[in-house]
Design a protein around this motif. Structure first.
Motif, PDB file in Angstrom:
ATOM      1  N   SER A 182     -11.749   9.817   7.030  1.00 53.48           N
ATOM      2  CA  SER A 182     -11.004   8.108   6.917  1.00 53.48           C
ATOM      3  C   SER A 182     -10.759   8.838   8.807  1.00 53.48           C
ATOM      4  O   SER A 182     -10.150   7.369  10.017  1.00 53.48           O
ATOM      5  CB  SER A 182     -10.135   7.461   7.337  1.00 53.48           C
ATOM      6  OG  SER A 182      -9.415   7.143   6.957  1.00 53.48           O
ATOM      7  N   ARG A 240     -13.864   3.092   6.905  1.00 52.85           N
ATOM      8  CA  ARG A 240     -13.549   3.407   6.016  1.00 52.85           C
ATOM      9  C   ARG A 240     -13.267   2.266   5.268  1.00 52.85           C
ATOM     10  O   ARG A 240     -14.204   1.228   5.720  1.00 52.85           O
ATOM     11  CB  ARG A 240     -12.033   2.811   6.640  1.00 52.85           C
ATOM     12  CG  ARG A 240     -11.309   3.433   5.656  1.00 52.85           C
ATOM     13  CD  ARG A 240      -9.683   2.890   6.033  1.00 52.85           C
ATOM     14  NE  ARG A 240      -9.713   5.086   7.189  1.00 52.85           N
ATOM     15  CZ  ARG A 240      -7.843   4.426   7.777  1.00 52.85           C
ATOM     16  NH1 ARG A 240      -7.583   3.639   8.305  1.00 52.85           N
ATOM     17  NH2 ARG A 240      -8.523   5.801   8.549  1.00 52.85           N
ATOM     18  N   GLU A 282     -10.837   4.376   0.074  1.00 53.65           N
ATOM     19  CA  GLU A 282      -9.895   4.593  -0.149  1.00 53.65           C
ATOM     20  C   GLU A 282      -9.142   4.705  -2.266  1.00 53.65           C
ATOM     21  O   GLU A 282      -8.337   5.277  -2.130  1.00 53.65           O
ATOM     22  CB  GLU A 282      -8.715   3.163   0.368  1.00 53.65           C
ATOM     23  CG  GLU A 282      -8.776   2.616   1.593  1.00 53.65           C
ATOM     24  CD  GLU A 282      -8.313   2.104   2.476  1.00 53.65           C
ATOM     25  OE1 GLU A 282      -8.061   1.001   1.319  1.00 53.65           O
ATOM     26  OE2 GLU A 282      -8.473   1.392   3.735  1.00 53.65           O
ATOM     27  N   ARG A 338      -6.556   7.184  -3.225  1.00 51.95           N
ATOM     28  CA  ARG A 338      -5.705   7.078  -4.661  1.00 51.95           C
ATOM     29  C   ARG A 338      -5.844   8.195  -6.267  1.00 51.95           C
ATOM     30  O   ARG A 338      -4.607   8.395  -6.453  1.00 51.95           O
ATOM     31  CB  ARG A 338      -5.567   5.886  -4.325  1.00 51.95           C
ATOM     32  CG  ARG A 338      -4.620   5.149  -3.174  1.00 51.95           C
ATOM     33  CD  ARG A 338      -3.887   3.766  -4.172  1.00 51.95           C
ATOM     34  NE  ARG A 338      -5.710   2.566  -4.494  1.00 51.95           N
ATOM     35  CZ  ARG A 338      -6.575   2.514  -3.834  1.00 51.95           C
ATOM     36  NH1 ARG A 338      -6.921   2.067  -3.077  1.00 51.95           N
ATOM     37  NH2 ARG A 338      -7.687   1.438  -4.159  1.00 51.95           N
ATOM     38  N   LEU A 382      -2.200   7.049   5.607  1.00 49.80           N
ATOM     39  CA  LEU A 382      -3.736   6.806   5.816  1.00 49.80           C
ATOM     40  C   LEU A 382      -3.729   7.407   7.454  1.00 49.80           C
ATOM     41  O   LEU A 382      -3.038   7.290   8.291  1.00 49.80           O
ATOM     42  CB  LEU A 382      -4.618   5.463   5.762  1.00 49.80           C
ATOM     43  CG  LEU A 382      -4.609   5.733   4.503  1.00 49.80           C
ATOM     44  CD1 LEU A 382      -5.768   4.352   4.368  1.00 49.80           C
ATOM     45  CD2 LEU A 382      -5.458   6.531   3.176  1.00 49.80           C
TER      46      LEU A 382
END
Length: 166
Positions: free
Chosen positions: A73, A80, A85, A89, A152
């Motif tokens: 990232s 990305r 993501e 997570r 991030l």
């Protein structure tokens, strides 16, 4: 308390080698019935140690995947997407769950050697996945950032001094 092995203990050792599930069920039965002198103490001790090692491997594996995706990232922000993501997570949630269930694992996060191993594994994976050969040798982020669900990396995050190109 030191328990002397029962004469039938060699049978339990053989069972351990041939059918570990049956062995574990027998060990549980012996514990519940108080037949402590019949327990396969040596293998029980190994299995207890392995539980801890398994938890540590799970934490390291999750951290490696998380760091790999954070590196990707940071160094390929244009690529990305939702799947990256989601992976970030998922790994953060898995790490948080691991740490909640096994609080003593948090000591690993403070161990520079453990952290360096996780970073090295992430660098290897990120290099393979991105083709970028000159990723930073040292971790770019603090543990708190890595685990922060709202954070991030940015393509503008500074490199550590030892990783800057002159």
């Amino acid at each position: 308390m030191r328990v002397k092995p029962h004469p039938q203990a060699p049978e339990l050792t053989e069972l351990y080698d041939t059918d570990i599930v049956a062995w574990a069920n027998e060990q549980a039965r012996l514990l519940r019935t108080g037949c402590l002198d019949r327990l396969d103490i040596e293998h029980l001790a190994e299995e207890f140690e392995d539980v801890g090692k398994s938890e540590q491997r799970e934490l390291a594996s999750r951290m490696t995947v998380l760091l790999t995706h954070l590196l990707r990232s940071r160094f390929q922000p244009e690529r990305r997407g939702a799947s990256w993501e989601t992976t970030i997570r998922t790994q953060r949630a898995g790490i948080a769950r691991r740490l909640r269930r096994t609080p003593s694992l948090a000591r690993s996060l403070d161990d520079p050697d453990w952290w360096a191993d996780a970073w090295d594994d992430a660098l290897d994976a990120a290099t393979r996945e991105t083709g970028i050969a000159d990723l930073p040798r040292n971790c770019l982020w603090a543990v708190g950032q890595v685990l922060d669900g709202d954070w991030l990396p940015s393509g503008k995050d500074p490199l550590p001094p030892s990783d800057r190109k002159e």
